[in-house]
Design a protein around this motif. Sequence first.
Motif, PDB file in Angstrom:
ATOM      1  N   SER A 145       0.835  -1.214   0.000  1.00 21.68           N
ATOM      2  CA  SER A 145       0.000   0.000   0.000  1.00 21.68           C
ATOM      3  C   SER A 145       0.866   1.258   0.000  1.00 21.68           C
ATOM      4  CB  SER A 145      -0.962  -0.001   1.185  1.00 21.68           C
ATOM      5  OG  SER A 145      -0.225   0.151   2.378  1.00 21.68           O
ATOM      6  N   ASN A 146       2.152   1.106   0.308  1.00 23.06           N
ATOM      7  CA  ASN A 146       3.068   2.247   0.261  1.00 23.06           C
ATOM      8  C   ASN A 146       3.970   2.203  -0.971  1.00 23.06           C
ATOM      9  OD1 ASN A 146       2.938   4.078   2.801  1.00 23.06           O
ATOM     10  ND2 ASN A 146       2.595   1.998   3.537  1.00 23.06           N
ATOM     11  N   GLY A 147       3.589   1.386  -1.966  1.00 21.24           N
ATOM     12  CA  GLY A 147       4.274   1.408  -3.261  1.00 21.24           C
ATOM     13  C   GLY A 147       5.425   0.438  -3.416  1.00 21.24           C
ATOM     14  N   PHE A 148       5.683  -0.417  -2.442  1.00 24.23           N
ATOM     15  CA  PHE A 148       6.795  -1.376  -2.554  1.00 24.23           C
ATOM     16  C   PHE A 148       6.286  -2.718  -3.083  1.00 24.23           C
ATOM     17  CE2 PHE A 148       7.960   1.538   0.872  1.00 24.23           C
ATOM     18  CZ  PHE A 148       9.246   1.901   0.513  1.00 24.23           C
ATOM     19  N   VAL A 149       7.166  -3.424  -3.812  1.00 28.83           N
ATOM     20  CA  VAL A 149       6.835  -4.799  -4.225  1.00 28.83           C
ATOM     21  C   VAL A 149       7.943  -5.706  -3.675  1.00 28.83           C
ATOM     22  CG1 VAL A 149       6.328  -6.353  -6.139  1.00 28.83           C
ATOM     23  CG2 VAL A 149       5.804  -3.907  -6.358  1.00 28.83           C
ATOM     24  N   PRO A 150       7.746  -6.230  -2.472  1.00 29.50           N
ATOM     25  CA  PRO A 150       8.821  -7.023  -1.861  1.00 29.50           C
ATOM     26  C   PRO A 150       8.937  -8.411  -2.465  1.00 29.50           C
ATOM     27  CG  PRO A 150       6.891  -7.009  -0.434  1.00 29.50           C
ATOM     28  CD  PRO A 150       6.557  -6.128  -1.604  1.00 29.50           C
TER      29      PRO A 150
END
Length: 255
Positions: free
Chosen positions: A131-136
Amino acid sequence: MTKRIEDLKVIGNKHLNNDFFILELTCDTKFPILAPGQFAQVRVDGSPETFLRRPISIHDVDYERNTLKLLIQIAGKGTQTLSELLPGDNLNIIYPLGNSFSMPAENDNILLAGGGCGIAPLLFLGKYLKSNGFVPDIILGFRNKERIIEFEDYLQIGNVFITTEDGSMGEKGYVTNHSIFSTQNYDRICCCGPDSMMKAIGEYCRRKDIVCEVSLENLMACGIGACLCCVVNTTGGNLCTCIDGPVFNVNDLKW
Ligand SMILES: Cc1cc2nc3c(=O)[nH]c(=O)nc-3n(C[C@H](O)[C@H](O)[C@H](O)COP(=O)(O)OP(=O)(O)OC[C@H]3O[C@@H](n4cnc5c(N)ncnc54)[C@H](O)[C@@H]3O)c2cc1C
Ligand code: FES
């Protein structure tokens, strides 16, 4: 953050396999905003041997539906009793407890690593990061293919890698043996699982100068900093895992 003691209502108890189940809970009041890594102290009713509450991580929260999920592995009497809860039963918890994983720097390449019940806080963390733009990247370790749980849920939040001890799915071995550790470059690794796994990943991160946060699963009694049974030795002295953790930067731990 204000602590609450509340009777939550069980609205679902889904058994994923012989070891793991998910309690879905709701509340008459709105759940507060929770942070990934925080946990609840869960009261086990109807079980005189387990008068101490059991610490369980926040696995997932849906603020719109006002539901909260706990992913629990049956380890002993307390979790066994919790596994028998039925929709309509009450579950008394104290929450939110502990600190949380910290927010990565912009453009950080992130790995979430979990094994055993340590995968529980990583779903909530992964959703928060997404939701904060990261793709872990997410690496999860299981004993065998039959014991893999929630694969589809983790796929929704990032790239999922699996290890199984018998090689029945993903790469054979433990999480720490996986080839991503030699092929990928990470800026930050967030980890929860057996101590041996967290120590090995912590050591790898120290060598490579990667930010590494681990969520410790030390035995707990009170969960609120009163009994000192969860103390961990850090560079800043002895700290309580329940209030100063459970999330620590590995560089702060005297392992
Ligand atoms: C901050 C925190 C978050 C946790 N989150 C989760 C979670 O989301 N899901 C989950 O399934 N479990 C989680 N745990 C572990 C969980 O609290 C224990 O498995 C549980 O308390 C065992 O209770 P029991 O009565 O079933 O077993 P017990 O009869 O108390 O113990 C059974 C066996 O499990 C071992 N054990 C007990 N507590 C722990 C522990 N903390 N770590 C490792 N081994 C333990 C005991 O030494 C014993 O061998 C968490 C622990 C901590 C400290
Ligand atoms: S569990 Fe009592 S001080 Fe942490």
